[in-house]
Write an enzyme that holds these catalytic residues in place. Structure first.
Site: not given
Ligand SMILES: Cc1ncc(COP(=O)(O)O)c(C=O)c1O
Length: 420
Positions: A129, A206, A231-232, A380
């Site tokens: 990401f 992650d 938030y997902k 997606r």
């Molecule tokens: C794999 C991954 N890492 C990090 C993030 C985003 O991080 P943040 O919440 O700091 O914007 C996302 C957001 O969709 C993500 O999919």
């Protein structure tokens, strides 16, 4: 249950037999006709969360005022322990809910580099990401280290063999996504962590797209560090605080680069110099977001009640059903699957590839089906198991088929941009 059929009655049967079906009633459905396949970007609002936030604001803040800090102060670790025990396979005292994923990634990756003096390489993959790649590149530049990028197939994801090739005696840290944000490819956490440890490096996962969609066993896999958002699939709301995991053996050893007062031993002694707390709380920085953390707690409770095993099983069935319908209806229309075909090798979302993916996605939104577009040409679709019905998947794919067949996506400009 009959075996797979492309007839809608099959989806109706699956919904009727779904042990998680009643969880839909626990969520806000502003527009009941909307088909929402983007819970892997922003989950739906649980009704309990709306009530809880109202209570935090009206009573805990409105009436309790500063007295509420007596029970607020431990909320980041209480919510963290709940996440740890129910969804992350982490024993108590190793997870905190705080800050954003990006900030937590910075704190943990920088701390890991500091714990491996003399080693100057950080490894990630070129399809990780963006925020992960940017943060790690920033740390490498700041510390005079090298960022080594594994070349990864964007549809099948990072492999253990590629990690084995990338690590050596100079590697301090490997940081990868457990479930790939685009394809949903699921990395082998246990095997990759073992390979990284054999090279003497630390492993940071992650978990943004895995928490709440696939069972995670951080302790059992020997993971060192992890971060993820809420938030997902956790449905904690836009910008809700993220989480971080630091294995017990490391939390007293690693040092956070952000020497904030919430990470201080004896915080309210207001001492002259920074002296990190002995355990995980040294990775707190400043005052936590209480309403947001309460929302994380509610989201985690709801998923715990549903059970990660049942969520995973339904997630695999939903995405398998989606890919089976796509094979039948959309492959003849120019779509290809851009995710692992084996359900056990992906999370709870899939990508379909089509040269007009951007415009098809726009046309779907107009028709009341919300999915997502991802570069370069992917649609997606994330059927979050706690709220998505099999009939939603059928209706979404049927709408997609009609939009491609009648070319109504041509009503939209060809230029990709922001979705919604
Ligand atoms: C794999 C991954 N890492 C990090 C993030 C985003 O991080 P943040 O919440 O700091 O914007 C996302 C957001 O969709 C993500 O999919």
């Amino acid at each position: 249950m009959t075996t797979f059929s492309a007839d809608r009655s099959y989806a109706e049967e699956c919904d009727a037999a779904d042990p998680l079906a009643s969880f839909r009633e626990r969520f806000a459905f502003g527009d009941p006709s909307l088909i929402y396949l983007d819970g892997n970007s922003l989950g739906r609002l649980p009704l309990a969360t709306a009530d809880r936030i109202a209570d935090v604001v009206r009573h805990e803040w409105g009436t309790g005022l500063i007295r509420s800090w007596e029970h607020w102060i431990d909320l980041p670790s209480r919510a963290g322990d709940l996440l740890g025990s129910q969804l992350l396979g982490a024993a108590p005292g190793q997870v905190l809910v705080c800050d954003s994923t990006t900030v937590n990634l910075y704190k943990l990756a920088r701390a890991a580099l500091g714990a491996r003096p003399g080693r100057t390489v950080i490894v990630t993959d070129d399809d990780n990401f963006p925020t992960d790649r940017y943060v790690l590149a920033g740390i490498a530049a700041e510390q005079g280290a090298d960022l080594r990028l594994i070349r990864t197939d964007m549809d099948t994801g990072v492999t253990a063999a590629a990690v084995a090739d990338a690590v050596d005696a100079a590697t301090a840290l490997v940081s990868l996504s457990h479930v790939a944000y685009r394809s949903g490819a699921l990395a082998d956490m246990r095997q990759i962590t073992g390979i990284v440890h054999d090279a003497g490096a630390l492993m940071l996962w992650d978990l943004c797209h895995s928490v709440g969609s696939v069972p995670v066993e951080l302790d059992a896999c020997g993971a060192d560090l992890a971060v993820g958002c809420t938030y997902k699939y956790l449905n904690a709301g836009p910008g809700a605080p993220a989480f971080l995991y630091v294995a017990a053996a490391l939390s007293g050893v690693l040092r956070s680069p952000v020497q904030g007062w919430f990470g201080q031993r004896d915080q309210f002694q207001m001492g002259p110099a920074y002296d990190p707390a002995p355990g995980i709380s040294r990775f707190l920085a400043g005052t936590p977001d209480i309403a947001g953390t309460a929302a994380v707690e509610e989201g985690a409770r709801l998923l715990a009640e549903a059970g990660i095993g049942r969520l995973r099983e339904k997630g695999m069935r939903l995405t398998s059903y989606l890919t089976a319908l796509a094979d039948e209806w959309l492959t003849p229309l120019g779509c290809t699957l851009a995710s692992p075909r084996d359900a056990a090798r992906r999370g709870s979302h899939v990508c379909l590839r089509h040269p007009e993916a951007w415009r098809i996605g726009r046309a779907l939104i107009r028709a009341g089906v919300i999915g997502d577009y991802r570069t370069p040409d992917r649609l997606r679709l994330g059927p979050a198991p706690i709220t998505t019905r099999f009939t939603d998947v059928w209706d979404a794919l049927d709408t997609t088929r009609r939009i491609i067949e009648d070319k109504s996506y041509q009503d939209f400009p060809a230029e990709p941009g922001r979705v919604t």
